[in-house]
Design a protein around this motif. Sequence first.
Motif, short mmCIF file in Angstrom:
data_model
loop_
_atom_site.label_atom_id
_atom_site.label_comp_id
_atom_site.label_asym_id
_atom_site.label_seq_id
_atom_site.Cartn_x
_atom_site.Cartn_y
_atom_site.Cartn_z
N ILE A 150 2.71 2.70 24.72
CA ILE A 150 1.73 3.45 23.62
C ILE A 150 0.28 3.11 23.75
O ILE A 150 -0.65 4.30 23.82
CB ILE A 150 2.27 2.95 22.22
CG1 ILE A 150 3.63 3.17 21.76
CG2 ILE A 150 1.22 3.41 21.09
CD1 ILE A 150 4.14 2.70 20.43
N LEU A 154 -1.92 6.47 24.74
CA LEU A 154 -2.93 6.95 23.84
C LEU A 154 -4.38 6.73 24.16
O LEU A 154 -5.21 7.90 24.30
CB LEU A 154 -3.02 6.22 22.56
CG LEU A 154 -1.53 6.50 21.70
CD1 LEU A 154 -1.56 5.67 20.36
CD2 LEU A 154 -1.32 8.08 21.34
N ALA A 204 -1.36 3.80 15.28
CA ALA A 204 -0.32 3.51 16.26
C ALA A 204 -0.08 1.98 16.36
O ALA A 204 0.86 1.52 16.14
CB ALA A 204 -0.60 4.01 17.56
N THR A 420 1.00 12.90 25.08
CA THR A 420 1.30 11.83 24.08
C THR A 420 2.36 12.27 23.24
O THR A 420 3.03 11.32 22.75
CB THR A 420 0.00 11.72 23.33
OG1 THR A 420 -0.30 13.06 22.68
CG2 THR A 420 -1.29 11.34 24.05
N ASN A 444 4.33 8.24 18.74
CA ASN A 444 3.17 8.75 19.05
C ASN A 444 2.94 9.90 18.11
O ASN A 444 1.80 10.21 17.69
CB ASN A 444 2.94 9.19 20.38
CG ASN A 444 2.51 8.28 21.38
OD1 ASN A 444 2.19 6.82 20.96
ND2 ASN A 444 2.57 8.49 22.49
#
Length: 463
Positions: A150, A154, A204, A420, A444
């Motif tokens: 993640i 991101l 996130a 993403t 996400n």
Amino acid sequence: MGIELTAVHWVYVVFILLIIGFMVFKRDTTLVCILGIFIIGLMATASFTTAISSVFNGLIYAITQLLGTILVISIIVALSHVMTKTGINDAMIAPFTKLIKNPTLAFWITGPLMMVVSFFFWPSPAIALLGVVLLPAATRVGLPAMGAAIAMNLFGHGIALSGDYIIQGAPKLTADAAGIPVSEVMKASVPLVIVMGVVTTVTAFFLLKRDMRLGRLAVNSTDFQKTNKKAINKKILSYKAQVIFAILIPVFLILDVAGMIVLHLQGGDATALIGGTITFLLMIISLCAHKNEGLEKITSYLIEGLQFGFKVFGPVIPIAAFFYIGDDGFKAVFGQNLPHSMGIVNDLGNALAHTMPVNSEVASGTLTIVGAITGLDGSGFSGISLAGSVAHLFAGALGHGIATLTAMGQIAAIWVGGGTIIPWALIPAAAICNVNAFELARRNLIPVILGLVVTTIVAMFLV
């Protein structure tokens, strides 16, 4: 009164709607774009042979406009391959792994480091460079492989790629379609990229920590086994040489950035400086690492990079060709201008301003939606010219805000399609971190949607 629209204008609108429709249904748009160029050419020139020729000329024009970007990305990927093979990437990242002492630090060191490297190498090569070193360090201190994925995703495919301030591939595509300088798009994108980045990454991280606390996500033994296995790397350079190159590469790239600022280099000039520097670094490392075989290896690495570059930009060329003819590309491709026309997109914007009220809220929301739709194919780049073209259209109606609207469309397109929340675009990050691409996309989804909503609201005030 605005310019009177002709059949060519309306056909152009029809094909824009067709392109959006194909993207919504996740179908390839190449055929639609080529047919659009042909039919517009036939109507504008009344010559079948000229219309047939215009298809090829349109593709040539698009390639000419994009070639610098394609080439520099290809060279960067070639350098990333030689860095991975020689172990230079390990030496470059090793100091940062010592700072990773708990899951929180692992997330907030892995992500920003990925972002910085992605600015110079682009996210997919950057994940390959960083993943094999940072992932084992992150999992050892308790950050699940999904958390590392993640963070890298991101910060890399999201923040770094949506701004793309060093290589300038994304802003070039949107700026060309919008008919404005690349520097204007980059300047306008800075506050939007910051807002989008902060909202998505903080959200996130909050959701990640919640799931770790509730036991829904944890490090398991297979993470260690897989990451350690991936970290095995053939060392064909001495450790001393790895360290030297690990220092020299970022130093030269930082000097490039300093040169861009001091010499006011932007767009193609900035790209050329980065490309030339990386070409020399590629050659020097290849010769040092492969000795007698170095000459042949230089060519081999370049071929690998070019294969990647044209694979990524292959789908972009036809759609870029179509949107280029909506502006300056019309005369270059068809050899004439429409009577009393300022360009197809300019004319449509003028007509829009005289037929319906358009405000900053409607324009910003539309650009976000259009950008997101163009990203549904999982590329982020294949339809990004559409965002620039639509921004041109709405800015013509508003009379201002073209750079902000273009940046908003670019950000939406890259965050959705650049890798993403579209599963098939997440494969590089998922493969390196050994996680499920669909699960990564699911995690996400909420942060990215929330980020787009907040960023769109901010854009409304900036237009």
